[in-house]
Design a protein around this motif. Sequence first.
Motif, PDB file in Angstrom:
ATOM      1  N   PRO A 331       0.793  -1.231   0.000  1.00 55.94           N
ATOM      2  CA  PRO A 331       0.000   0.000   0.000  1.00 55.94           C
ATOM      3  C   PRO A 331       0.823   1.279   0.000  1.00 55.94           C
ATOM      4  CG  PRO A 331       0.017  -0.969   2.184  1.00 55.94           C
ATOM      5  CD  PRO A 331       0.707  -1.948   1.281  1.00 55.94           C
ATOM      6  N   ILE A 332       2.098   1.202   0.447  1.00 53.04           N
ATOM      7  CA  ILE A 332       2.944   2.397   0.530  1.00 53.04           C
ATOM      8  C   ILE A 332       3.866   2.397  -0.674  1.00 53.04           C
ATOM      9  CG2 ILE A 332       4.594   3.695   1.928  1.00 53.04           C
ATOM     10  CD1 ILE A 332       3.527   2.139   4.385  1.00 53.04           C
ATOM     11  N   ARG A 333       3.584   3.280  -1.637  1.00 48.48           N
ATOM     12  CA  ARG A 333       4.307   3.260  -2.909  1.00 48.48           C
ATOM     13  C   ARG A 333       5.333   4.373  -3.035  1.00 48.48           C
ATOM     14  NH1 ARG A 333       1.324   0.233  -6.614  1.00 48.48           N
ATOM     15  NH2 ARG A 333       0.272  -1.427  -5.452  1.00 48.48           N
ATOM     16  N   GLU A 334       5.317   5.318  -2.109  1.00 44.79           N
ATOM     17  CA  GLU A 334       6.226   6.461  -2.218  1.00 44.79           C
ATOM     18  C   GLU A 334       6.749   6.822  -0.836  1.00 44.79           C
ATOM     19  OE1 GLU A 334       6.349  10.902  -4.337  1.00 44.79           O
ATOM     20  OE2 GLU A 334       4.417   9.920  -3.951  1.00 44.79           O
ATOM     21  N   VAL A 335       8.048   7.092  -0.736  1.00 42.93           N
ATOM     22  CA  VAL A 335       8.693   7.534   0.502  1.00 42.93           C
ATOM     23  C   VAL A 335       9.420   8.834   0.199  1.00 42.93           C
ATOM     24  CG1 VAL A 335      10.327   6.984   2.337  1.00 42.93           C
ATOM     25  CG2 VAL A 335       8.957   5.149   1.301  1.00 42.93           C
TER      26      VAL A 335
END
Length: 421
Positions: A331-335
């Motif tokens: 679910p976390i595609r960008e940091v």
Amino acid sequence: MSPKELNLREINFDGIVGPSHNYAGLSLGNIASASHKGDPSYPRAAALQGVGKMRGNLARLGVQGFLLPLPRPNALLENVLAYDGTEAPQLRAAPWSASSMWTANAATVSPAPDTNDGKCHLTVANLITMLHRAQEWPDTLRQLDIAFGDPDHFVVHGPVPPTFGDEGAANHGRFCEGHGSEGVELFVYGKPGGRFPARQHEQASRLVARSHGLDPAKCVFVEQNPAAIEAGAFHNDVVSVVNERVLFTHEEAFADQQGAYAAIRAAFPALEVVEVPSSAVSLKEAIRTYLFNAQLLTLPDGGMVLIVPEECRESASVWSYCEQMMASNGPIREVIPVDVRQSMANGGGPACLRLRVVCDPAAVDPRFMLDEAKADLLEKVISETWPEQIDPADLGSDTLTSQVVAAREALLTALDLGELK
């Protein structure tokens, strides 16, 4: 008006770093704070870094709020302590603390969809475990009463009794399908008896849940891992963060990790856990870099982005994990790393600097809401009035007192918030 009829948005209210920002090492159990004790601080740079972070999230989300520095030095506390120079220097430094910048500790917030009266409830945190923080709640409450003063939308509660330590939203999370829908609230507490104090008491969390009118079936109470507290995770948001259906957490965050997941799933079956194994990122490195003291945000297109400190990109193990996570189908595609080094050196990352409030933005006092023009105004006042540098020996001096008081008053004047002087 029912919650469904409102324009409910998640708003991050960041604390503006105050002009007395200094490194006195007052926070027992906060490894970063202790390691930088006695270093010179840079209040102007710290505050500008904070405004920069707010600008970024305003651009991403279209909405952003802020809370203001508290009066410093705190003359009332100075009088009570009667410091004469013969006691520990921490007594001199406490009334100068700028720790209210970490608004994750300002209050615990339950949005309208979760409460029995359909209003957003906020309980100011008593922060009794640490002297320099226990002084904050009366002035924080004054701000909350103004910012969230519309009685049709908000209920602002005073602190829980001082017998029970309450550190606010830093030990609280909310699971939901969308921020405007009904949620399940997670309360994480510690048990005393270790080398460092457990700051969030279970009974404080339970009292907050009751006073907010939450459905007991939609509240989950979980114990933090004592080993995490010993390692420097003085708040749960140092080892985990929640956003909508996602729990991003370290493998060693909870006393009973699998039991915690099961308890959450029983109330919120849609839970999606993103667990970082100790083999990939050690607990020590997670705490040093504040990987989990991050802002996990839902973007307008529905995707999730993790806002982390620059220190995460500089860590080989942490950034390797982040790159793998971004390349996965999770679910976390960008940091996105941000520079909040002045806050980090005192023990607070991106998540510490913000309080999450789900509400209708139109219901908030507009003086506490950010836009680009107001961000320009904040930067102008900070650049012109905040001290460039504070050395430990400066605390208590008449010169610094005058500068700090004048800087805050200039900000209040610029924002038309003279009632907080």
